[in-house]
Design an enzyme around this catalytic site. Structure first.
Site, PDB file in Angstrom:
ATOM      1  N   LYS A 191     -16.089  79.369  48.072  1.00 31.87           N
ATOM      2  CA  LYS A 191     -17.223  79.468  47.140  1.00 31.87           C
ATOM      3  C   LYS A 191     -18.309  78.444  47.489  1.00 31.87           C
ATOM      4  O   LYS A 191     -19.496  78.779  47.521  1.00 31.87           O
ATOM      5  CB  LYS A 191     -16.697  79.258  45.707  1.00 31.87           C
ATOM      6  CG  LYS A 191     -17.772  79.250  44.624  1.00 31.87           C
ATOM      7  CD  LYS A 191     -17.186  79.595  43.272  1.00 31.87           C
ATOM      8  CE  LYS A 191     -16.488  78.463  42.560  1.00 31.87           C
ATOM      9  NZ  LYS A 191     -17.354  77.441  42.006  1.00 31.87           N
ATOM     10  N   SER A 192     -17.905  77.210  47.737  1.00 36.62           N
ATOM     11  CA  SER A 192     -18.903  76.165  48.027  1.00 36.62           C
ATOM     12  C   SER A 192     -19.719  76.525  49.271  1.00 36.62           C
ATOM     13  O   SER A 192     -20.951  76.381  49.284  1.00 36.62           O
ATOM     14  CB  SER A 192     -18.202  74.827  48.273  1.00 36.62           C
ATOM     15  OG  SER A 192     -17.542  74.410  47.116  1.00 36.62           O
ATOM     16  N   ARG A 195     -23.889  77.646  49.794  1.00 35.59           N
ATOM     17  CA  ARG A 195     -24.735  76.893  50.722  1.00 35.59           C
ATOM     18  C   ARG A 195     -25.270  77.801  51.836  1.00 35.59           C
ATOM     19  O   ARG A 195     -26.369  77.589  52.345  1.00 35.59           O
ATOM     20  CB  ARG A 195     -23.946  75.709  51.289  1.00 35.59           C
ATOM     21  CG  ARG A 195     -23.738  74.604  50.209  1.00 35.59           C
ATOM     22  CD  ARG A 195     -22.508  73.769  50.501  1.00 35.59           C
ATOM     23  NE  ARG A 195     -22.370  72.584  49.670  1.00 35.59           N
ATOM     24  CZ  ARG A 195     -21.800  72.570  48.448  1.00 35.59           C
ATOM     25  NH1 ARG A 195     -21.366  73.683  47.901  1.00 35.59           N
ATOM     26  NH2 ARG A 195     -21.681  71.422  47.788  1.00 35.59           N
ATOM     27  N   GLY A 206     -22.099  75.930  38.090  1.00 41.29           N
ATOM     28  CA  GLY A 206     -22.618  74.558  38.157  1.00 41.29           C
ATOM     29  C   GLY A 206     -23.211  74.257  39.528  1.00 41.29           C
ATOM     30  O   GLY A 206     -24.245  73.583  39.642  1.00 41.29           O
ATOM     31  N   SER A 221     -19.333  63.013  43.388  1.00 39.68           N
ATOM     32  CA  SER A 221     -19.743  64.392  43.111  1.00 39.68           C
ATOM     33  C   SER A 221     -20.484  64.990  44.297  1.00 39.68           C
ATOM     34  O   SER A 221     -21.570  64.532  44.665  1.00 39.68           O
ATOM     35  CB  SER A 221     -20.649  64.447  41.875  1.00 39.68           C
ATOM     36  OG  SER A 221     -21.270  65.720  41.824  1.00 39.68           O
ATOM     37  N   GLN A 280     -21.794  67.859  44.230  1.00 39.50           N
ATOM     38  CA  GLN A 280     -22.976  68.581  43.731  1.00 39.50           C
ATOM     39  C   GLN A 280     -24.173  67.646  43.626  1.00 39.50           C
ATOM     40  O   GLN A 280     -25.293  68.025  43.980  1.00 39.50           O
ATOM     41  CB  GLN A 280     -22.669  69.219  42.380  1.00 39.50           C
ATOM     42  CG  GLN A 280     -21.682  70.376  42.517  1.00 39.50           C
ATOM     43  CD  GLN A 280     -21.356  71.051  41.205  1.00 39.50           C
ATOM     44  OE1 GLN A 280     -21.769  70.598  40.136  1.00 39.50           O
ATOM     45  NE2 GLN A 280     -20.597  72.127  41.271  1.00 39.50           N
ATOM     46  N   ASP A 313     -10.770  70.535  42.113  1.00 43.48           N
ATOM     47  CA  ASP A 313     -10.716  71.848  41.447  1.00 43.48           C
ATOM     48  C   ASP A 313      -9.295  72.404  41.357  1.00 43.48           C
ATOM     49  O   ASP A 313      -9.074  73.441  40.727  1.00 43.48           O
ATOM     50  CB  ASP A 313     -11.604  72.848  42.198  1.00 43.48           C
ATOM     51  CG  ASP A 313     -13.072  72.472  42.074  1.00 43.48           C
ATOM     52  OD1 ASP A 313     -13.414  71.733  41.123  1.00 43.48           O
ATOM     53  OD2 ASP A 313     -13.864  72.894  42.932  1.00 43.48           O
ATOM     54  N   ARG A 372     -11.014  70.325  31.379  1.00 43.66           N
ATOM     55  CA  ARG A 372      -9.782  70.824  32.015  1.00 43.66           C
ATOM     56  C   ARG A 372      -8.566  69.945  31.709  1.00 43.66           C
ATOM     57  O   ARG A 372      -7.427  70.389  31.866  1.00 43.66           O
ATOM     58  CB  ARG A 372      -9.992  70.981  33.531  1.00 43.66           C
ATOM     59  CG  ARG A 372     -10.864  72.179  33.872  1.00 43.66           C
ATOM     60  CD  ARG A 372     -11.117  72.359  35.359  1.00 43.66           C
ATOM     61  NE  ARG A 372     -11.853  73.597  35.577  1.00 43.66           N
ATOM     62  CZ  ARG A 372     -12.463  73.914  36.726  1.00 43.66           C
ATOM     63  NH1 ARG A 372     -12.411  73.092  37.759  1.00 43.66           N
ATOM     64  NH2 ARG A 372     -13.117  75.066  36.841  1.00 43.66           N
ATOM     65  N   ARG A 387     -10.356  78.821  36.495  1.00 42.79           N
ATOM     66  CA  ARG A 387      -9.214  78.102  37.099  1.00 42.79           C
ATOM     67  C   ARG A 387      -8.076  77.886  36.084  1.00 42.79           C
ATOM     68  O   ARG A 387      -6.906  77.841  36.455  1.00 42.79           O
ATOM     69  CB  ARG A 387      -9.672  76.785  37.717  1.00 42.79           C
ATOM     70  CG  ARG A 387     -10.705  77.015  38.809  1.00 42.79           C
ATOM     71  CD  ARG A 387     -10.745  75.961  39.872  1.00 42.79           C
ATOM     72  NE  ARG A 387     -11.931  76.151  40.691  1.00 42.79           N
ATOM     73  CZ  ARG A 387     -12.017  77.008  41.728  1.00 42.79           C
ATOM     74  NH1 ARG A 387     -10.982  77.723  42.084  1.00 42.79           N
ATOM     75  NH2 ARG A 387     -13.150  77.117  42.413  1.00 42.79           N
TER      76      ARG A 387
HETATM   77  O1  SPQ Z   1     -19.883  75.460  40.532  1.00 39.36           O
HETATM   78  P1  SPQ Z   1     -18.985  74.902  39.497  1.00 39.36           P
HETATM   79  O2  SPQ Z   1     -19.004  75.737  38.275  1.00 39.36           O
HETATM   80  O3  SPQ Z   1     -19.255  73.455  39.185  1.00 39.36           O
HETATM   81  O4  SPQ Z   1     -17.503  75.008  40.119  1.00 39.36           O
HETATM   82  C1  SPQ Z   1     -16.395  74.111  40.282  1.00 39.36           C
HETATM   83  C2  SPQ Z   1     -15.121  75.053  40.286  1.00 39.36           C
HETATM   84  O5  SPQ Z   1     -14.057  74.712  39.752  1.00 39.36           O
HETATM   85  O6  SPQ Z   1     -15.243  76.114  40.878  1.00 39.36           O
HETATM   86  C3  SPQ Z   1     -16.268  73.032  39.223  1.00 39.36           C
HETATM   87  F1  SPQ Z   1     -16.027  73.405  38.064  1.00 39.36           F
HETATM   88  O7  SPQ Z   1     -16.380  73.521  41.599  1.00 39.36           O
HETATM   89  C4  SPQ Z   1     -17.285  72.484  42.025  1.00 39.36           C
HETATM   90  C5  SPQ Z   1     -16.503  71.220  42.297  1.00 39.36           C
HETATM   91  O8  SPQ Z   1     -15.784  70.799  41.173  1.00 39.36           O
HETATM   92  C6  SPQ Z   1     -17.957  72.957  43.288  1.00 39.36           C
HETATM   93  C7  SPQ Z   1     -18.590  71.858  44.065  1.00 39.36           C
HETATM   94  C8  SPQ Z   1     -19.530  72.189  45.158  1.00 39.36           C
HETATM   95  O9  SPQ Z   1     -19.522  73.323  45.662  1.00 39.36           O
HETATM   96  O10 SPQ Z   1     -20.293  71.280  45.553  1.00 39.36           O
HETATM   97  C9  SPQ Z   1     -18.304  70.535  43.838  1.00 39.36           C
HETATM   98  C10 SPQ Z   1     -17.400  70.080  42.763  1.00 39.36           C
HETATM   99  O11 SPQ Z   1     -18.172  69.621  41.663  1.00 39.36           O
HETATM  100  P2  SPQ Z   1     -18.641  68.073  41.525  1.00 39.36           P
HETATM  101  O12 SPQ Z   1     -19.249  68.006  40.155  1.00 39.36           O
HETATM  102  O13 SPQ Z   1     -17.361  67.280  41.628  1.00 39.36           O
HETATM  103  O14 SPQ Z   1     -19.577  67.787  42.578  1.00 39.36           O
END
Ligand code: SPQ
Length: 438
Positions: free
Chosen positions: A25-26, A30, A98, A171, A173, A319, A350, A391
């Site tokens: 997914k990540s 991207r 997110g 993080s 993200q 995750d 969670r 999840r």
């Molecule tokens: O996209 P979203 O909803 O935040 O998805 C999650 C998941 O469980 O699928 C988190 F709830 O994954 C994030 C992950 O936790 C995906 C991600 C990324 O692609 O950069 C990074 C992580 O979040 P963070 O807040 O730790 O950077």
């Protein structure tokens, strides 16, 4: 509105067979973002055709990028170049995702138009100041709601300035958001992270010919580069594979092979944690595909033992904790997780939601501010609530492999955000899962 789905899991004995879970997914998010900003045509293979990644794809279409519909994981993006995006006519609805909202905030902060980012109820309650505050330091104009959440209104500016920023939390993200803003900033943007987090943005930017330099815990990007189209091969998502890594470990007489799983070292914490608990996981045929390590994984049933989860592994398995809590519930002795307060601000809290569900199923699970203490025991049946978190829904499905009675999981529709084929693949391996419209 999508139909509300509950899962009902009958006690199941074992998991057996060979599967390939869908694309990461990540990386799928991207690939669309960077492919859109590149000059030329990017071909993506292994793209995740699920709601979250589609939210990103639709957002870029709404900004004038021609992108084909995914067919068997293949997507073609006609890149418009770094300055080619157009103002969307309507707010961009990012659903439950997110990643879409936080990464887009950075990327859109540097455009020459205004736009609004919205999301569903869960996304609209997640913290956004973690991105809007450092973006404001770069000169961005972003309005959040009074409590710091979405909708976000972004007035793009051509005057972003590079910053030197130390992330207050681990993080990917936030790091990625600032790197994408850094593409549009004057001078260098330097981001230091307190612990390693997934580095797909850095790797993929380099793959598109846009240099991101890494020095220890710091990533540096300069605003004067350009992206050149490339081909991307997205491996299977280790976060989706994790359900079967745990499932085949806890179910007796199991033997499962998971093909072509992404093994980026910033994502493999789940394997390390399960191995520390005594899991029998072999890494077969390790190889590199498009700049990312990939392998086939073989998992055989084992007797797991509770552990103190090393804190350094937390961001590398962030995750996977919902399903790791199920592993802990089936392990001999106690498992302690600390340093995972980030789990409280995901699609739901969670920590709380998993502890509530585990207790319903007869497991002793005590929450702490930043983690959980779980005593392994016997899983019973009952009705648990997923709070619309994909999840959580999939993690409790896996608990059915050791349950003494059926488990009903409420509100599983959002499994479609990351893993629409979950039911089909899980049942093909032997999980007794029924999906019921309510
Ligand atoms: O996209 P979203 O909803 O935040 O998805 C999650 C998941 O469980 O699928 C988190 F709830 O994954 C994030 C992950 O936790 C995906 C991600 C990324 O692609 O950069 C990074 C992580 O979040 P963070 O807040 O730790 O950077």
């Amino acid at each position: 509105m999508s139909t509300l789905i509950n899962f009902i899991i009958q006690p199941s004995d074992s998991l057996n067979g060979e599967i390939r879970v869908p694309g990461d997914k990540s990386m799928s998010h991207r690939s669309i973002m960077l492919g859109s900003l590149a000059e030329g045509v990017t071909h993506v293979k292994g793209f995740l055709n699920a709601e979250d990644a589609m939210s990103t794809l639709k957002a870029f279409r709404a900004m004038g990028v021609e992108i084909t519909d995914p067919v068997n994981g293949e997507v073609t993006i006609n890149g418009v170049g770094k300055y080619g995006l157009k103002a969307p006519e309507k707010p961009l609805d990012l659903g439950n995702s997110g990643t879409s909202m936080r990464l887009l905030s950075g990327l859109l902060a540097g455009q020459n138009f205004e736009c609004t980012l919205t999301g569903d109820e869960s996304l609209s309650s997640r913290p956004m100041r973690r991105v809007t505050e450092p973006l404001a330091l770069m000169g961005a104009n972003i309005k959040t709601q009074a409590n710091g959440s979405a909708p976000l209104h972004i007035s793009g500016t051509k005057k972003l300035q590079g910053i030197d920023y130390v992330l207050p939390m681990a993080s990917a993200q936030v790091k990625s958001c600032l790197l994408l803003a850094g593409i549009y900033a004057i001078g260098e943007t330097k981001i230091t992270e307190p612990a390693p987090t997934r580095d797909h943005t850095e790797r993929m930017l380099n793959g598109f010919g846009y240099s991101v330099k890494r020095q220890g815990s710091q990533a540096t990007i300069n605003g004067n580069g350009k992206l050149t189209a490339t081909n991307i091969d997205v491996p299977s998502d280790i976060s989706s594979a994790a359900f079967f890594l745990v499932g085949a470990s806890i179910a007796r007489n199991s033997d499962v092979i998971l093909r072509h799983v992404g093994m980026n070292p910033t994502r493999t914490g789940v394997i390390d944690i399960l191995k520390l608990m005594g899991a029998n996981i072999s890494i077969l045929n390790p190889r590199k595909v498009g700049g990312e390590p990939v392998a086939d994984l073989r998992v055989i049933s084992s007797s797991l033992t509770g552990i103190n989860i090393p804190e350094r592994l937390v961001p590398l398995a962030i995750d996977e904790f919902p399903v790791l809590f199920i592993a802990a519930a089936c392990a001999k002795g106690q498992t302690i997780l600390m340093g995972a307060e980030e789990l409280r601000v995901k699609e739901c809290d969670r920590i709380q939601v998993m502890a509530d569900g585990l207790k319903t199923l007869g497991i002793d699970a005590q929450t702490t501010a930043d983690g959980m203490i779980i005593k392994g025991g016997k899983i019973g049946g009952g009705e648990v609530v997923s709070h619309g978190d994909h999840r959580i829904a999939m993690a409790f499905s896996i608990a059915g492999l050791r349950a003494s009675a059926p488990i009903t999981i409420q509100n599983c529709t959002n499994v479609n955000t990351s893993f629409p084929e979950f039911r089909e693949l899980a049942t093909s391996l032997g999980l007794q899962l029924q999906s019921i419209e309510v």
